[in-house]
Design a protein around this motif. Structure first.
Motif, PDB file in Angstrom:
ATOM      1  N   THR A   1     -13.948 -21.794  29.472  1.00 55.74           N
ATOM      2  CA  THR A   1     -14.951 -22.647  28.825  1.00 55.74           C
ATOM      3  C   THR A   1     -16.075 -21.803  28.242  1.00 55.74           C
ATOM      4  O   THR A   1     -16.552 -22.068  27.125  1.00 55.74           O
ATOM      5  CB  THR A   1     -15.513 -23.669  29.831  1.00 55.74           C
TER       6      THR A   1
ATOM      7  N   VAL B   1     -18.571 -29.349  24.763  1.00 63.75           N
ATOM      8  CA  VAL B   1     -17.208 -29.277  25.284  1.00 63.75           C
ATOM      9  C   VAL B   1     -17.052 -30.355  26.349  1.00 63.75           C
ATOM     10  O   VAL B   1     -18.016 -30.711  27.033  1.00 63.75           O
ATOM     11  CB  VAL B   1     -16.902 -27.867  25.857  1.00 63.75           C
TER      12      VAL B   1
ATOM     13  N   VAL C   1     -10.987 -29.711  27.487  1.00 61.52           N
ATOM     14  CA  VAL C   1     -10.287 -28.901  28.483  1.00 61.52           C
ATOM     15  C   VAL C   1      -9.661 -29.852  29.496  1.00 61.52           C
ATOM     16  O   VAL C   1     -10.378 -30.546  30.219  1.00 61.52           O
ATOM     17  CB  VAL C   1     -11.238 -27.918  29.196  1.00 61.52           C
TER      18      VAL C   1
ATOM     19  N   VAL D   1     -22.335 -29.712  28.334  1.00 63.85           N
ATOM     20  CA  VAL D   1     -20.981 -29.868  28.862  1.00 63.85           C
ATOM     21  C   VAL D   1     -20.850 -31.224  29.552  1.00 63.85           C
ATOM     22  O   VAL D   1     -21.688 -31.593  30.382  1.00 63.85           O
ATOM     23  CB  VAL D   1     -20.645 -28.738  29.867  1.00 63.85           C
TER      24      VAL D   1
ATOM     25  N   ILE E   1     -14.673 -31.561  29.680  1.00 65.86           N
ATOM     26  CA  ILE E   1     -13.710 -31.104  30.693  1.00 65.86           C
ATOM     27  C   ILE E   1     -13.251 -32.314  31.500  1.00 65.86           C
ATOM     28  O   ILE E   1     -14.085 -33.068  32.011  1.00 65.86           O
ATOM     29  CB  ILE E   1     -14.337 -30.051  31.632  1.00 65.86           C
TER      30      ILE E   1
END
Length: 520
Positions: free
Chosen positions: A491, A137, A165, A44, A139
């Protein structure tokens, strides 16, 4: 005596869960070992090390995300030290914000790898964008509008790039949005249970139900026949005298009375259960409409499958072929049974009947596969075939560019849309005039420019822009904590591909304590 004690201790120790199972016990009940493995394999990237980002990471580090990198070139100031619990108060002032936050976040879980990066995001996008794309991912919290648009465009440019995100917050107002191309879900954990197929019983179940001699049973055995067996038996008897048809609307009460008339004692709960579940006898088992719609998806066409390595769509194509060709035109049977009034012997026998039939149908399903798929994934797919989902997303910012959609949302969801527009106006103004304080009037003008002239603004906008004008840059610990939990939860859904993540803008107002979703 000592030997007996040792044997008991050894036996008890032998069944103790390992350290990981004990540490993650509660969450393993939510997403099982498969979900935990996906979480531990995830990488992440979080952009900015403010209080909200730290709160999000706290809720990813504790359940055991594999790796996180915190990218932030800012230096800790007094405001950061006052609202971020993952900074060492005044001792962190003057130091890099990412380095300080990672040091304390890493203490929450020694199995998680945490890294800091002090490069400006703009430099990374210029020199090493592939590094960003290497994460599972990304963020981003409260990024500058121009930088956020650039990041979002890069991640949207290739379907293989990770989801983004986007989180925005100011004072007690906030929102987040997940940008993704396509998200397939096998384990959606739907509340809808798979069909027991009572109206279309498989031969072994029908034979078992018909062979039972209820009159010869003693009261104990009679009171523990599972309701599934009772319903199949009563339905088969009914069809014999009604041309093979299930009860019509006008006959359903009579059918229920037949069930209750079989009682030999007034307190036989299994017959009460059968009467309550009698609707299963006249409700046709067929492919759920949501799954039937997936059978029309272009992604399962032969041409698309040749180009798509995703096992999900190969499984979906096989499922369509199976249902088309099966005698009952239903989804594959699963061995999952609900709780019911019964004894161990009857329940296990019923479960074995379902398990044996489910295995037969799974093998039949596998014969329709045109590509190699792992057996464990096939098992999981068949078990959850009644609740599959395919989500297709939109790029960040597309909603604000669709004036017609915004106008419709203002009518249908006035407070949610007004809050979203107010936040969009705030960040647009900060991008255009960095360092200047937005006023109520300027925010209103910016909202009007987004929505377009001639659209009447709702009264709910006054509350939203008033709150943002009052605290345009405030990052409150309680807002950060609430957002941290919600964003981390969504998430994890994306990473594990379990449960259904929020699609659209999830808008949050902690003044009036509500959340809502728009732009889905």
């Amino acid at each position: 005596m000592s030997q007996d004690s040792q044997d008991i201790e050894s036996a008890t120790t032998a069944i103790q869960p390992d350290t990981k199972s004990r540490r993650y016990d509660r969450q393993l009940r939510l997403w099982a070992a498969s979900g935990q493995s996906a979480l531990e394999a995830a990488r992440v990237l979080v952009l900015s090390a403010r209080a909200t980002s730290a709160a999000i990471l706290k809720n990813l580090v504790l359940p055991g995300v594999g790796h996180f990198t915190l990218l932030d070139n800012a230096i800790v100031d007094h405001a950061d030290a006052g609202n971020n619990f993952f900074l060492d108060a005044f001792d962190s002032i003057g130091k890099n914000r990412a380095v300080e936050a990672v040091r304390l976040l890493a203490e929450l879980n020694d199995s998680v790898e945490g890294c800091s990066d002090a490069r400006p995001l703009s430099d990374v996008l210029d020199a090493d964008p592939a590094w960003i794309a290497s994460f599972s991912v990304v963020i981003a919290h409260n990024l500058d509008n121009a930088l956020l648009d650039r990041l979002a465009a890069f991640l949207w440019s290739d379907p293989a790039h990770p989801p983004l995100v986007v989180v925005r917050s100011a004072g007690f107002l906030a929102e987040f949005f997940i940008q993704f191309h396509e998200h397939t879900i096998i384990e959606s954990h739907s509340e809808n249970l798979p069909s027991l197929r009572i109206d279309k019983p498989f031969p072994a179940l029908r034979d078992h139900a018909v062979a039972l001699d209820f009159d010869a049973m003693d009261p104990t055995e009679h009171g523990h026949v599972p309701y599934v067996v009772i319903l199949v038996r009563v339905l088969e008897d009914w069809k014999k005298s009604h041309d093979g048809q299930p009860p019509k609307m006008s006959e359903r009460q009579e059918f229920k009375k037949r069930i209750l008339a079989m009682k030999i004692k007034s307190d036989e709960e299994n017959f009460d259960e059968a009467e309550a579940q009698a609707y299963r006898c006249w409700t046709e088992t067929k492919v759920p409409s949501e799954i039937a719609s997936l059978f029309e998806d272009p992604a399962i066409s032969p041409e698309a499958l040749r180009q798509n390595p995703s096992p999900f769509f190969h499984l979906l194509a096989a499922l369509k072929e199976f249902t088309d060709q099966s005698e009952t035109h239903t989804l594959p049977l699963t061995s999952t049974l609900p709780d019911m009034k019964s004894d161990t012997t009857n329940y296990i026998h019923l479960q074995r009947l379902y398990k044996a039939r489910a295995e037969e149908e799974k093998q039949a399903f596998k014969s329709h596969l045109r590509a190699p798929v792992d057996d464990a994934l096939v098992d999981l797919f068949v078990k959850n075939a009644h609740a599959l989902q395919v989500l297709r997303g939109t790029p960040w910012g597309a909603f604000d560019q669709d004036k017609a959609a915004l106008a419709d949302a203002l009518v249908s969801y006035p407070k949610e849309t007004a809050t979203h527009l107010a936040l969009s106006a705030l960040f647009a103004l900060e991008g255009n005039r960095p360092g200047s304080s937005p006023t109520v009037e300027r925010l209103r003008q910016q909202v009007q420019s987004i929505i377009g002239d001639g659209v009447e603004l709702p009264k709910e906008l006054d509350h939203a822009i008033g709150e943002l004008a009052r605290a345009p840059s405030a990052e409150l610990p309680n807002t950060a904590a609430f957002l941290g939990g919600m964003v981390a939860q969504e998430t994890i859904k994306v990473i594990t591909k379990q449960y259904v993540p929020v699609k659209g803008y999830c808008v949050i107002d902690l003044v009036d304590t509500w959340t809502g979703v728009i732009g889905a």
